[in-house]
Design a protein around this motif. Sequence first.
Motif, PDB file in Angstrom:
ATOM      1  N   LYS A   1      10.147  -0.365   2.789  1.00  0.00           N
ATOM      2  CA  LYS A   1      10.062  -1.128   4.041  1.00  0.00           C
ATOM      3  C   LYS A   1       9.121  -0.443   5.024  1.00  0.00           C
ATOM      4  O   LYS A   1       8.311  -1.106   5.693  1.00  0.00           O
ATOM      5  N   ARG A   2       9.201   0.874   5.111  1.00  0.00           N
ATOM      6  CA  ARG A   2       8.318   1.604   6.026  1.00  0.00           C
ATOM      7  C   ARG A   2       6.864   1.547   5.559  1.00  0.00           C
ATOM      8  O   ARG A   2       5.945   1.491   6.375  1.00  0.00           O
ATOM      9  N   LEU A   3       6.661   1.554   4.250  1.00  0.00           N
ATOM     10  CA  LEU A   3       5.301   1.448   3.722  1.00  0.00           C
ATOM     11  C   LEU A   3       4.672   0.105   4.072  1.00  0.00           C
ATOM     12  O   LEU A   3       3.471   0.016   4.345  1.00  0.00           O
ATOM     13  N   LEU A   4       5.485  -0.954   4.065  1.00  0.00           N
ATOM     14  CA  LEU A   4       4.970  -2.285   4.357  1.00  0.00           C
ATOM     15  C   LEU A   4       4.804  -2.532   5.856  1.00  0.00           C
ATOM     16  O   LEU A   4       3.933  -3.298   6.271  1.00  0.00           O
TER      17      LEU A   4
ATOM     18  N   LYS B   1      10.788   5.575 -10.068  1.00  0.00           N
ATOM     19  CA  LYS B   1      11.653   4.420  -9.828  1.00  0.00           C
ATOM     20  C   LYS B   1      10.913   3.088  -9.906  1.00  0.00           C
ATOM     21  O   LYS B   1      11.459   2.087 -10.353  1.00  0.00           O
ATOM     22  N   THR B   2       9.649   3.085  -9.455  1.00  0.00           N
ATOM     23  CA  THR B   2       8.954   1.813  -9.280  1.00  0.00           C
ATOM     24  C   THR B   2       7.777   1.598 -10.225  1.00  0.00           C
ATOM     25  O   THR B   2       7.286   0.477 -10.338  1.00  0.00           O
ATOM     26  N   GLY B   3       7.314   2.681 -10.872  1.00  0.00           N
ATOM     27  CA  GLY B   3       6.128   2.556 -11.718  1.00  0.00           C
ATOM     28  C   GLY B   3       4.843   2.541 -10.924  1.00  0.00           C
ATOM     29  O   GLY B   3       3.760   2.292 -11.478  1.00  0.00           O
ATOM     30  N   ARG B   4       4.922   2.807  -9.597  1.00  0.00           N
ATOM     31  CA  ARG B   4       3.753   2.789  -8.717  1.00  0.00           C
ATOM     32  C   ARG B   4       3.832   3.959  -7.752  1.00  0.00           C
ATOM     33  O   ARG B   4       4.912   4.416  -7.409  1.00  0.00           O
ATOM     34  N   SER B   5       2.704   4.380  -7.259  1.00  0.00           N
ATOM     35  CA  SER B   5       2.705   5.398  -6.218  1.00  0.00           C
ATOM     36  C   SER B   5       3.011   4.716  -4.884  1.00  0.00           C
ATOM     37  O   SER B   5       2.850   3.493  -4.750  1.00  0.00           O
ATOM     38  N   PRO B   6       3.446   5.463  -3.871  1.00  0.00           N
ATOM     39  CA  PRO B   6       3.650   4.853  -2.551  1.00  0.00           C
ATOM     40  C   PRO B   6       2.403   4.149  -2.029  1.00  0.00           C
ATOM     41  O   PRO B   6       2.502   3.068  -1.428  1.00  0.00           O
ATOM     42  N   SER B   7       1.242   4.733  -2.241  1.00  0.00           N
ATOM     43  CA  SER B   7       0.001   4.115  -1.762  1.00  0.00           C
ATOM     44  C   SER B   7      -0.266   2.792  -2.462  1.00  0.00           C
ATOM     45  O   SER B   7      -0.730   1.823  -1.836  1.00  0.00           O
ATOM     46  N   GLN B   8      -0.011   2.730  -3.767  1.00  0.00           N
ATOM     47  CA  GLN B   8      -0.202   1.477  -4.504  1.00  0.00           C
ATOM     48  C   GLN B   8       0.768   0.396  -4.018  1.00  0.00           C
ATOM     49  O   GLN B   8       0.383  -0.772  -3.890  1.00  0.00           O
ATOM     50  N   PHE B   9       2.004   0.776  -3.744  1.00  0.00           N
ATOM     51  CA  PHE B   9       2.969  -0.205  -3.241  1.00  0.00           C
ATOM     52  C   PHE B   9       2.530  -0.724  -1.869  1.00  0.00           C
ATOM     53  O   PHE B   9       2.657  -1.920  -1.583  1.00  0.00           O
ATOM     54  N   ARG B  10       1.980   0.144  -1.039  1.00  0.00           N
ATOM     55  CA  ARG B  10       1.563  -0.232   0.318  1.00  0.00           C
ATOM     56  C   ARG B  10       0.426  -1.249   0.301  1.00  0.00           C
ATOM     57  O   ARG B  10       0.255  -2.022   1.268  1.00  0.00           O
ATOM     58  N   MET B  11      -0.344  -1.302  -0.752  1.00  0.00           N
ATOM     59  CA  MET B  11      -1.464  -2.238  -0.831  1.00  0.00           C
ATOM     60  C   MET B  11      -0.995  -3.690  -0.859  1.00  0.00           C
ATOM     61  O   MET B  11      -1.778  -4.601  -0.603  1.00  0.00           O
ATOM     62  N   ASN B  12       0.288  -3.900  -1.122  1.00  0.00           N
ATOM     63  CA  ASN B  12       0.832  -5.257  -1.267  1.00  0.00           C
ATOM     64  C   ASN B  12       1.405  -5.746   0.067  1.00  0.00           C
ATOM     65  O   ASN B  12       2.542  -6.174   0.167  1.00  0.00           O
ATOM     66  N   ARG B  13       0.589  -5.693   1.136  1.00  0.00           N
ATOM     67  CA  ARG B  13       1.104  -5.901   2.488  1.00  0.00           C
ATOM     68  C   ARG B  13       1.348  -7.363   2.847  1.00  0.00           C
ATOM     69  O   ARG B  13       2.173  -7.635   3.721  1.00  0.00           O
ATOM     70  N   LYS B  14       0.657  -8.275   2.272  1.00  0.00           N
ATOM     71  CA  LYS B  14       0.905  -9.690   2.575  1.00  0.00           C
ATOM     72  C   LYS B  14       1.034 -10.455   1.262  1.00  0.00           C
ATOM     73  O   LYS B  14       0.132 -11.169   0.851  1.00  0.00           O
ATOM     74  N   PRO B  15       2.173 -10.302   0.592  1.00  0.00           N
ATOM     75  CA  PRO B  15       2.356 -10.957  -0.705  1.00  0.00           C
ATOM     76  C   PRO B  15       2.378 -12.472  -0.562  1.00  0.00           C
ATOM     77  O   PRO B  15       2.912 -13.015   0.410  1.00  0.00           O
ATOM     78  N   GLU B  16       1.798 -13.141  -1.532  1.00  0.00           N
ATOM     79  CA  GLU B  16       1.745 -14.604  -1.524  1.00  0.00           C
ATOM     80  C   GLU B  16       2.712 -15.210  -2.541  1.00  0.00           C
ATOM     81  O   GLU B  16       3.397 -16.184  -2.252  1.00  0.00           O
ATOM     82  N   ARG B  17       2.742 -14.608  -3.733  1.00  0.00           N
ATOM     83  CA  ARG B  17       3.557 -15.174  -4.814  1.00  0.00           C
ATOM     84  C   ARG B  17       4.854 -14.360  -4.914  1.00  0.00           C
ATOM     85  O   ARG B  17       4.872 -13.233  -5.403  1.00  0.00           O
ATOM     86  N   ILE B  18       5.921 -14.976  -4.412  1.00  0.00           N
ATOM     87  CA  ILE B  18       7.188 -14.264  -4.249  1.00  0.00           C
ATOM     88  C   ILE B  18       8.296 -14.925  -5.067  1.00  0.00           C
ATOM     89  O   ILE B  18       8.418 -16.147  -5.093  1.00  0.00           O
ATOM     90  N   ALA B  19       9.073 -14.084  -5.740  1.00  0.00           N
ATOM     91  CA  ALA B  19      10.290 -14.544  -6.425  1.00  0.00           C
ATOM     92  C   ALA B  19      11.478 -14.208  -5.539  1.00  0.00           C
ATOM     93  O   ALA B  19      11.567 -13.091  -5.016  1.00  0.00           O
ATOM     94  N   ALA B  20      12.381 -15.153  -5.365  1.00  0.00           N
ATOM     95  CA  ALA B  20      13.500 -14.970  -4.432  1.00  0.00           C
ATOM     96  C   ALA B  20      14.832 -15.001  -5.161  1.00  0.00           C
ATOM     97  O   ALA B  20      15.253 -16.039  -5.658  1.00  0.00           O
ATOM     98  N   PHE B  21      15.473 -13.841  -5.254  1.00  0.00           N
ATOM     99  CA  PHE B  21      16.875 -13.789  -5.637  1.00  0.00           C
ATOM    100  C   PHE B  21      17.649 -13.789  -4.315  1.00  0.00           C
ATOM    101  O   PHE B  21      18.148 -12.758  -3.875  1.00  0.00           O
ATOM    102  N   GLN B  22      17.729 -14.967  -3.656  1.00  0.00           N
ATOM    103  CA  GLN B  22      18.331 -15.095  -2.342  1.00  0.00           C
ATOM    104  C   GLN B  22      17.247 -15.229  -1.283  1.00  0.00           C
ATOM    105  O   GLN B  22      16.056 -15.172  -1.587  1.00  0.00           O
ATOM    106  N   PHE B  23      17.603 -15.441  -0.036  1.00  0.00           N
ATOM    107  CA  PHE B  23      16.705 -15.474   1.130  1.00  0.00           C
ATOM    108  C   PHE B  23      15.761 -16.674   1.165  1.00  0.00           C
ATOM    109  O   PHE B  23      14.749 -16.642   1.876  1.00  0.00           O
ATOM    110  N   ALA B  24      16.065 -17.758   0.450  1.00  0.00           N
ATOM    111  CA  ALA B  24      15.168 -18.918   0.455  1.00  0.00           C
ATOM    112  C   ALA B  24      15.013 -19.488   1.860  1.00  0.00           C
ATOM    113  O   ALA B  24      13.910 -19.891   2.259  1.00  0.00           O
TER     114      ALA B  24
END
Length: 534
Positions: A217-220, A248-271
Amino acid sequence: MTSYTHTILHMKESSERSLSVKQTVSWQTSSPMILTADGAVRLDMEGLEYELHAKDSILIRSNIAVIIQSLSSVPVAIYTVTFEQFTLASNAQNELIYKVNHDDLPDNGELVKGSALLFSYIKQIKTSQSVQEQAKWLEEIMQIFQHQSQPFSENVHYSIEMILQYLDEHYDQKLTRKDLAHKMGFHESYFSTFFKQSMGMSVTDYIAQIRIDEAKKRLLQTDDQIQIIARQVGYTDSLYFSRKFRQKTGRSPSQFRMNRKPERIAAFQFAGSLIALGIQPVCMDQETFLHSDMFKEQLANSLVIDEHTPDDVFKSLQLDLVIIPNYFYSKPALIKRLERIVPVLVLRYGGGHAVTEVLSLGRLLGREKEAKDWVKRFELLTQKARNSLSSFRKKGETAAIYEMRGHDKVYIWSYQARGARYLYETLGLKPPKAILDEVLLPNQHMVIPLERLGEYEADHMFFIVGVQHGWYQQMDKRMEESDVLRQLPAVKNGTFYPVKLEEFRFDEGERAIYLMDRFVCRLSQTAHPTIVHM
């Protein structure tokens, strides 16, 4: 069960039977029963249908007629455990008297889906074991069942709820298993066993999981340096944090941060909150889909998935992000599997206001403007709704939300669920005194037997029943057969409103606006002394 000092579980019988292809058998339960199967079966219980797949488990109350049919192309093994639950009735001098009491058992038809652990426990408990061993197995079964059959916000073992709350509030501090066990009043070895059986992962792994999820969350949301974020979530060594994050994630923190405005989202809840931000989920889990009738147009092109959806399907969707509620922490294997494919964001679910959630999600997903625009719309519609009910409030009539579960239980909801916050707080409607004193002021849900419903009746009663298992369709019949329901003044006055669980189950984001509109619609219409379906 261990969560209730004066409760005793006693096994009556365990059995195994085989159903041949398409075979149907029937029986009547005389005591509560847990049933599981290693293949697909269909259960009919007093006209309500339930479909179980391999390693699904279901609780069946006493005095229930059961018809079970194999749906498999091969023989299916059925495992059942029949038991009794006793609670301390009196504690006279030199004598303890217990009585049969099923009040705190899960509801009839309550399902736990795909739990290999629960499946194995039900198979292992045997009549040949000692009474003490049987009681231990039953306690394990019921703890897992009561935990996994409900999200955190609804029905969780008290000790686990207390532990999880503490970890959520102190995850950034130094936490050891020994210190946690001592603080929570457990022996260290039992604490470790209890936590892993309840959550499906060790306490160490759980702490690491919530730390990594808070870091995401802080990275985003911020431009803080990695080492600063590491310290914020409880890691003094930023290199260790980065290794743990990648593990845990298969990505570095920097790589995860690159995903700042995701477009294609899967929702397990929060629709509801995603729709408030103008986002149509690419796919959503079946539970969310079943309770999203009001969003049929917005979700028309969304694929329905579940935890058994193959990896290849998830990969083919080219997702940017999967959003999962925190009660999925009890399914660590699913989170781990998804992390290998796509970034995963775990969010706290339940108990908050729609405005707070939409603003928070807007910051996380790079849609702050859309979130603020929605909040303005929410406030405008809220004021309009309050104005339309001003004459209703002046009359001082009461209103309340209830939910019928199983055959004999009524849930009375506090602020965290089923739109109750928006009925009582946002629209400013008056609850009955008994509900105010016993449910709303302590802010905790209440479960009562149907026969006590009259003690908590309101002038206007929103009565939630499920469509999926046939309760909503059978409501007229149930009204005719139930002296309790039939004699309610709200029924006689035409102010008793059966509503669908599939519409009222969740109340986040855009759903809150929808629910308020439903409240206003019913309360603004002229009452007729008949049952009105919504």
